[in-house]
Design a protein around this motif. Structure first.
Motif, PDB file in Angstrom:
ATOM      1  N   ILE A  39     -23.826 -46.627   7.670  1.00 33.72           N
ATOM      2  CA  ILE A  39     -23.215 -45.287   7.585  1.00 33.72           C
ATOM      3  C   ILE A  39     -24.202 -44.294   6.971  1.00 33.72           C
ATOM      4  N   GLN A  40     -24.937 -44.738   5.949  1.00 35.00           N
ATOM      5  CA  GLN A  40     -25.902 -43.838   5.306  1.00 35.00           C
ATOM      6  C   GLN A  40     -26.957 -43.362   6.301  1.00 35.00           C
ATOM      7  N   GLY A  41     -27.614 -44.326   6.955  1.00 38.55           N
ATOM      8  CA  GLY A  41     -28.711 -43.979   7.852  1.00 38.55           C
ATOM      9  C   GLY A  41     -28.238 -43.144   9.025  1.00 38.55           C
ATOM     10  N   ILE A  58     -34.405 -47.023  12.906  1.00 36.15           N
ATOM     11  CA  ILE A  58     -34.863 -48.395  13.163  1.00 36.15           C
ATOM     12  C   ILE A  58     -33.934 -49.354  12.423  1.00 36.15           C
ATOM     13  N   GLU A  59     -33.306 -50.270  13.152  1.00 39.15           N
ATOM     14  CA  GLU A  59     -32.339 -51.195  12.546  1.00 39.15           C
ATOM     15  C   GLU A  59     -32.777 -52.639  12.809  1.00 39.15           C
ATOM     16  N   ALA A  60     -32.787 -53.446  11.743  1.00 42.30           N
ATOM     17  CA  ALA A  60     -33.279 -54.828  11.854  1.00 42.30           C
ATOM     18  C   ALA A  60     -32.318 -55.734  12.618  1.00 42.30           C
ATOM     19  N   ALA A  61     -31.037 -55.453  12.537  1.00 40.19           N
ATOM     20  CA  ALA A  61     -30.026 -56.335  13.139  1.00 40.19           C
ATOM     21  C   ALA A  61     -29.353 -55.599  14.301  1.00 40.19           C
ATOM     22  N   ALA A  67     -23.394 -53.861   5.709  1.00 39.05           N
ATOM     23  CA  ALA A  67     -22.116 -53.666   5.009  1.00 39.05           C
ATOM     24  C   ALA A  67     -21.216 -52.658   5.727  1.00 39.05           C
ATOM     25  N   SER A  68     -21.829 -51.679   6.404  1.00 36.66           N
ATOM     26  CA  SER A  68     -21.016 -50.603   6.991  1.00 36.66           C
ATOM     27  C   SER A  68     -20.059 -51.079   8.074  1.00 36.66           C
ATOM     28  N   GLY A  69     -20.418 -52.151   8.778  1.00 39.06           N
ATOM     29  CA  GLY A  69     -19.526 -52.642   9.824  1.00 39.06           C
ATOM     30  C   GLY A  69     -18.634 -53.777   9.369  1.00 39.06           C
ATOM     31  N   ASN A  71     -17.150 -53.919   6.029  1.00 44.62           N
ATOM     32  CA  ASN A  71     -16.423 -53.671   4.770  1.00 44.62           C
ATOM     33  C   ASN A  71     -14.908 -53.627   4.964  1.00 44.62           C
ATOM     34  N   GLY A  72     -14.198 -53.255   3.889  1.00 44.76           N
ATOM     35  CA  GLY A  72     -12.738 -53.223   3.923  1.00 44.76           C
ATOM     36  C   GLY A  72     -12.163 -51.965   4.557  1.00 44.76           C
ATOM     37  N   GLY A  73     -13.031 -51.001   4.856  1.00 42.88           N
ATOM     38  CA  GLY A  73     -12.566 -49.770   5.509  1.00 42.88           C
ATOM     39  C   GLY A  73     -11.687 -48.896   4.626  1.00 42.88           C
ATOM     40  N   GLN A  74     -11.775 -49.083   3.319  1.00 44.00           N
ATOM     41  CA  GLN A  74     -11.014 -48.231   2.399  1.00 44.00           C
ATOM     42  C   GLN A  74     -11.880 -47.013   2.081  1.00 44.00           C
ATOM     43  N   VAL A  75     -11.373 -45.847   2.393  1.00 44.43           N
ATOM     44  CA  VAL A  75     -12.135 -44.612   2.175  1.00 44.43           C
ATOM     45  C   VAL A  75     -11.583 -43.960   0.912  1.00 44.43           C
ATOM     46  N   ARG A 208     -37.108 -54.970  12.917  1.00 46.03           N
ATOM     47  CA  ARG A 208     -37.254 -54.786  11.468  1.00 46.03           C
ATOM     48  C   ARG A 208     -38.467 -53.929  11.163  1.00 46.03           C
ATOM     49  N   ALA A 209     -38.312 -52.951  10.288  1.00 45.19           N
ATOM     50  CA  ALA A 209     -39.476 -52.218   9.788  1.00 45.19           C
ATOM     51  C   ALA A 209     -40.169 -53.131   8.783  1.00 45.19           C
ATOM     52  N   THR A 210     -41.450 -53.375   9.016  1.00 44.61           N
ATOM     53  CA  THR A 210     -42.138 -54.362   8.167  1.00 44.61           C
ATOM     54  C   THR A 210     -43.133 -53.733   7.197  1.00 44.61           C
ATOM     55  N   THR A 238     -31.446 -48.934   3.494  1.00 42.27           N
ATOM     56  CA  THR A 238     -31.231 -50.379   3.643  1.00 42.27           C
ATOM     57  C   THR A 238     -30.306 -50.952   2.564  1.00 42.27           C
ATOM     58  N   ASN A 239     -30.092 -50.220   1.495  1.00 44.41           N
ATOM     59  CA  ASN A 239     -29.077 -50.500   0.478  1.00 44.41           C
ATOM     60  C   ASN A 239     -29.029 -51.973   0.068  1.00 44.41           C
ATOM     61  N   ALA A 240     -27.874 -52.645   0.158  1.00 45.48           N
ATOM     62  CA  ALA A 240     -27.766 -54.031  -0.332  1.00 45.48           C
ATOM     63  C   ALA A 240     -28.623 -55.000   0.478  1.00 45.48           C
ATOM     64  N   SER A 242     -31.722 -54.418   1.351  1.00 43.43           N
ATOM     65  CA  SER A 242     -33.129 -54.053   1.164  1.00 43.43           C
ATOM     66  C   SER A 242     -34.000 -55.297   1.075  1.00 43.43           C
ATOM     67  N   ASP A 243     -35.163 -55.226   1.725  1.00 44.76           N
ATOM     68  CA  ASP A 243     -36.124 -56.332   1.673  1.00 44.76           C
ATOM     69  C   ASP A 243     -37.368 -55.843   0.930  1.00 44.76           C
ATOM     70  N   ALA A 244     -38.535 -56.332   1.318  1.00 48.01           N
ATOM     71  CA  ALA A 244     -39.746 -55.982   0.566  1.00 48.01           C
ATOM     72  C   ALA A 244     -40.394 -54.692   1.086  1.00 48.01           C
ATOM     73  N   GLN A 367     -21.763 -49.793  -5.385  1.00 47.59           N
ATOM     74  CA  GLN A 367     -20.779 -50.543  -6.181  1.00 47.59           C
ATOM     75  C   GLN A 367     -19.501 -50.814  -5.371  1.00 47.59           C
ATOM     76  N   GLY A 368     -19.657 -51.050  -4.060  1.00 48.20           N
ATOM     77  CA  GLY A 368     -18.481 -51.340  -3.236  1.00 48.20           C
ATOM     78  C   GLY A 368     -17.661 -50.132  -2.874  1.00 48.20           C
ATOM     79  N   ARG A 369     -18.225 -48.933  -3.057  1.00 42.02           N
ATOM     80  CA  ARG A 369     -17.463 -47.729  -2.736  1.00 42.02           C
ATOM     81  C   ARG A 369     -18.292 -46.778  -1.867  1.00 42.02           C
ATOM     82  N   GLY A 370     -18.978 -47.330  -0.860  1.00 39.98           N
ATOM     83  CA  GLY A 370     -19.956 -46.517  -0.136  1.00 39.98           C
ATOM     84  C   GLY A 370     -19.482 -45.917   1.178  1.00 39.98           C
ATOM     85  N   VAL A 371     -18.265 -46.231   1.613  1.00 40.10           N
ATOM     86  CA  VAL A 371     -17.874 -45.778   2.949  1.00 40.10           C
ATOM     87  C   VAL A 371     -17.794 -44.246   2.997  1.00 40.10           C
ATOM     88  N   GLY A 372     -16.949 -43.670   2.157  1.00 37.53           N
ATOM     89  CA  GLY A 372     -16.859 -42.204   2.116  1.00 37.53           C
ATOM     90  C   GLY A 372     -18.134 -41.599   1.556  1.00 37.53           C
TER      91      GLY A 372
HETATM   92  C1  LIG Z   1     -17.177 -57.099   2.421  1.00 37.49           C
HETATM   93  C2  LIG Z   1     -17.391 -55.686   1.954  1.00 37.49           C
HETATM   94  C3  LIG Z   1     -16.295 -54.878   1.704  1.00 37.49           C
HETATM   95  C4  LIG Z   1     -16.480 -53.547   1.313  1.00 37.49           C
HETATM   96  N1  LIG Z   1     -15.395 -52.729   1.228  1.00 37.49           N
HETATM   97  C5  LIG Z   1     -15.570 -51.403   1.004  1.00 37.49           C
HETATM   98  C6  LIG Z   1     -14.467 -50.517   1.082  1.00 37.49           C
HETATM   99  O1  LIG Z   1     -13.343 -50.912   1.411  1.00 37.49           O
HETATM  100  N2  LIG Z   1     -14.693 -49.208   0.803  1.00 37.49           N
HETATM  101  C7  LIG Z   1     -15.935 -48.738   0.476  1.00 37.49           C
HETATM  102  O2  LIG Z   1     -16.091 -47.546   0.216  1.00 37.49           O
HETATM  103  N3  LIG Z   1     -17.013 -49.555   0.448  1.00 37.49           N
HETATM  104  C8  LIG Z   1     -16.862 -50.858   0.731  1.00 37.49           C
HETATM  105  N4  LIG Z   1     -17.944 -51.681   0.756  1.00 37.49           N
HETATM  106  C9  LIG Z   1     -19.288 -51.102   0.527  1.00 37.49           C
HETATM  107  C10 LIG Z   1     -19.779 -50.339   1.760  1.00 37.49           C
HETATM  108  O3  LIG Z   1     -19.603 -51.122   2.904  1.00 37.49           O
HETATM  109  C11 LIG Z   1     -21.257 -49.968   1.581  1.00 37.49           C
HETATM  110  O4  LIG Z   1     -21.418 -49.275   0.356  1.00 37.49           O
HETATM  111  C12 LIG Z   1     -21.782 -49.080   2.690  1.00 37.49           C
HETATM  112  O5  LIG Z   1     -21.394 -49.548   3.947  1.00 37.49           O
HETATM  113  C13 LIG Z   1     -23.298 -48.983   2.588  1.00 37.49           C
HETATM  114  O6  LIG Z   1     -23.784 -48.336   3.744  1.00 37.49           O
HETATM  115  P1  LIG Z   1     -25.324 -48.252   4.000  1.00 37.49           P
HETATM  116  O7  LIG Z   1     -25.500 -47.561   5.294  1.00 37.49           O
HETATM  117  O8  LIG Z   1     -26.003 -47.653   2.814  1.00 37.49           O
HETATM  118  O9  LIG Z   1     -25.818 -49.763   4.082  1.00 37.49           O
HETATM  119  P2  LIG Z   1     -25.603 -50.880   5.222  1.00 37.49           P
HETATM  120  O10 LIG Z   1     -24.417 -50.590   6.044  1.00 37.49           O
HETATM  121  O11 LIG Z   1     -25.654 -52.204   4.545  1.00 37.49           O
HETATM  122  O12 LIG Z   1     -26.874 -50.694   6.146  1.00 37.49           O
HETATM  123  C14 LIG Z   1     -28.159 -51.135   5.769  1.00 37.49           C
HETATM  124  C15 LIG Z   1     -28.872 -51.556   7.037  1.00 37.49           C
HETATM  125  O13 LIG Z   1     -30.265 -51.671   6.794  1.00 37.49           O
HETATM  126  C16 LIG Z   1     -30.750 -52.667   7.675  1.00 37.49           C
HETATM  127  N5  LIG Z   1     -32.067 -53.098   7.198  1.00 37.49           N
HETATM  128  C17 LIG Z   1     -32.395 -53.718   6.042  1.00 37.49           C
HETATM  129  N6  LIG Z   1     -33.740 -53.878   5.963  1.00 37.49           N
HETATM  130  C18 LIG Z   1     -34.264 -53.349   7.095  1.00 37.49           C
HETATM  131  C19 LIG Z   1     -35.591 -53.212   7.592  1.00 37.49           C
HETATM  132  N7  LIG Z   1     -36.667 -53.643   6.902  1.00 37.49           N
HETATM  133  N8  LIG Z   1     -35.778 -52.626   8.807  1.00 37.49           N
HETATM  134  C20 LIG Z   1     -34.707 -52.150   9.511  1.00 37.49           C
HETATM  135  N9  LIG Z   1     -33.431 -52.250   9.077  1.00 37.49           N
HETATM  136  C21 LIG Z   1     -33.212 -52.835   7.887  1.00 37.49           C
HETATM  137  C22 LIG Z   1     -29.682 -53.743   7.610  1.00 37.49           C
HETATM  138  O14 LIG Z   1     -29.756 -54.592   8.738  1.00 37.49           O
HETATM  139  C23 LIG Z   1     -28.415 -52.911   7.563  1.00 37.49           C
HETATM  140  O15 LIG Z   1     -27.839 -52.730   8.848  1.00 37.49           O
HETATM  141  C24 LIG Z   1     -17.793 -53.025   1.118  1.00 37.49           C
HETATM  142  C25 LIG Z   1     -18.906 -53.845   1.344  1.00 37.49           C
HETATM  143  C26 LIG Z   1     -18.704 -55.159   1.774  1.00 37.49           C
HETATM  144  C27 LIG Z   1     -19.900 -56.003   2.062  1.00 37.49           C
END
Ligand SMILES: Cc1cc2nc3c(=O)[nH]c(=O)nc-3n(C[C@H](O)[C@H](O)[C@H](O)COP(=O)(O)OP(=O)(O)OC[C@H]3O[C@@H](n4cnc5c(N)ncnc54)[C@H](O)[C@@H]3O)c2cc1C
Length: 428
Positions: A39-41, A58-61, A67-69, A71-75, A208-210, A238-240, A242-244, A367-372
């Protein structure tokens, strides 16, 4: 990227979107490269393209595997900290700005869904934080008071009201935040990607961006297979996961596993008993559980899981016990899905924004609150990337601070969880 066994959630991507967005043109040069299509990117890419920048994601997967796809979908608007704590931590001006921004995160997401008519199942009837003890109830009352003072549409609930709205047993009361709601998060990710592509953004998956290197005033981003893109600026989203790629970033976070289960669809006889108005719920425990109904009428419940990848269904059993503790009527009702993902925590429990070198930006630690939060952050991130004006950012820019002894984090987290469980058990 996601570990075995199969991580099958209940969320669905819109039928009309394939998720295959093509590949990166050889030797492409763009204004902005975004690493990570969560969601962030995607939100930042969309808003940057709306401001006229050329953008490559650029997305590795595959799309939605972070986490964005999953999660619990609580906004839920707001952060872990309430307005008064934010002012105490960050000072009057910064604290008030972050409060104001965080108050509007659910609005930003639901406005995007309605303005763009996104094909995302959603329900905006609020979030209940249910208090499991009198001590927790007092904290919830404080929270309700502070947000009311900010004009938020929130209400304190007594035990009977929580029981009526949730159908769950054992809560002393809680508060209802009507700004919040639920979405199908996977549908949201795919619709965000579609919008971004319509706006001219390039998205490449399974690459993957290396490495990231300074190059001629900009950046050179290498992918597996030695493909390269050049960019004036880079957002590492890349949030949770994140790699090297950025030294120290992964070590500045502690990621935990959040596990979820979903029941088989609920019978119509429970429509008026279990979450009859469709609110999202989390409870007040330090080791909390959160639950909601899915668009296809399953009960979805999540909570903390082991730090390792799950070995089998037994690793979700603690959630099945929590489910029947709350809803005895679901004893014996089949559990049809089990899945998990990573949540990034920071030492100060605030999301972190870093710019270790000019033009290299990253945000991590929701901290598990990243959707909104991440949906809303896309616009100010894009404003900053386009203008260079840091006053447009709602979060302070901080240095990346690797956590000392990070490699022992599993032991530290396990000890912290055991301690928190004990405090939860002792609290009255
Ligand atoms: C089970 C679960 C339940 C949750 N429930 C809630 C909820 O109900 N409400 C809420 O607000 N939040 C919830 N969260 C947290 C929320 O999902 C996250 O805070 C949010 O989705 C983070 O979004 P993001 O785009 O920053 O990261 P992500 O969605 O994790 O995206 C990071 C992406 O980076 C990619 N990546 C990593 N390294 C590389 C690389 N080197 N090159 C290319 N791509 C790379 C990964 O493949 C990944 O797709 C939950 C999380 C989990 C896991």
């Amino acid at each position: 990227m996601i570990e075995e066994p199969a991580n099958l959630s209940v969320w669905r991507k819109p039928e009309a979107i394939s998720g295959d967005f093509g590949s990166v043109a050889a030797q492409a040069t763009v204004d902005l490269v975004v690493v990570g299509a969560g969601i962030q990117g995607l939100s930042a890419a969309l808003h940057a393209a709306r401001r006229g920048l050329s953008v490559q994601v650029i997305e590795a997967a595959s799309l939605g595997e972070g986490a964005s796809g999953l999660n619990g979908g609580q906004v839920i608007p707001g952060l872990k900290f309430d307005p008064e704590a934010l002012v105490a931590m960050l000072g009057r001006e910064r604290g008030a700005r972050l409060t104001e921004f965080s108050a509007g995160t659910a609005d930003a997401l639901f406005d995007l869904i309605s303005d763009e008519k996104l094909d995302v199942p959603h329900c905006r009837t609020g979030w209940i934080q249910a208090a499991h003890t009198e001590t927790a109830m007092a904290a919830v009352a404080q929270r309700n008071r502070q947000w009311r003072a900010h004009g938020a549409d929130v209400t304190l609930l007594n035990d009977a009201e929580v029981a009526l709205l949730t159908g769950a047993k054992g809560y002393r009361g809680g508060w209802l935040d009507r700004r919040a709601g639920t979405i199908d998060p996977l549908a949201f990710v795919f619709e965000l990607a579609r919008l971004a592509v319509d706006q001219g953004v390039g998205i490449v998956c399974n690459q993957r961006a290396t490495s990231l290197r300074r190059d001629d005033g900009g950046w050179r981003i290498t992918m597996a297979g030695d493909r390269e893109v050049r960019a004036t600026k880079v957002l590492v989203a890349t949030n949770a996961y994140s790699d090297a790629l950025v030294p120290g970033l992964a070590q500045s976070l502690v990621w935990l596993h959040s596990f979820q289960i979903a029941t088989a669809p609920l019978p119509a006889s429970l429509d008026d008993i279990i979450l009859p108005h469709g609110q999202a719920v989390s409870d007040s425990r330090r080791i909390l559980v959160y639950f909601r109904k899915s668009p296809d009428n399953r009960l979805v419940l999540g909570g903390r899981g082991p730090m390792r990848a799950p070995a089998g269904p037994q690793d979700w059993q603690h959630l099945e016990r929590a489910l029947t503790r709350l809803y005895q009527v679901l004893e014996g009702h089949p559990i049809e899905r089990r899945w998990f993902g990573r949540v990034a925590m920071t030492v100060d429990s605030l999301p972190h924004l870093h710019e270790p070198e000019p033009g290299l930006l990253m945000v991590a630690g929701c901290q598990g609150r990243g959707v909104g939060l991440m949906a809303a952050l896309g616009a100010p991130l894009a404003d900053y990337i386009a203008s260079g004006d840091p006053s447009l950012l709602p979060l302070p820019v901080s240095p990346i601070r690797p956590i000392p002894l990070h490699r022992f984090r599993r032991v530290g987290v396990a000890a912290r969880i055991a301690w928190s469980r004990m405090l939860d058990g002792m609290e009255r």
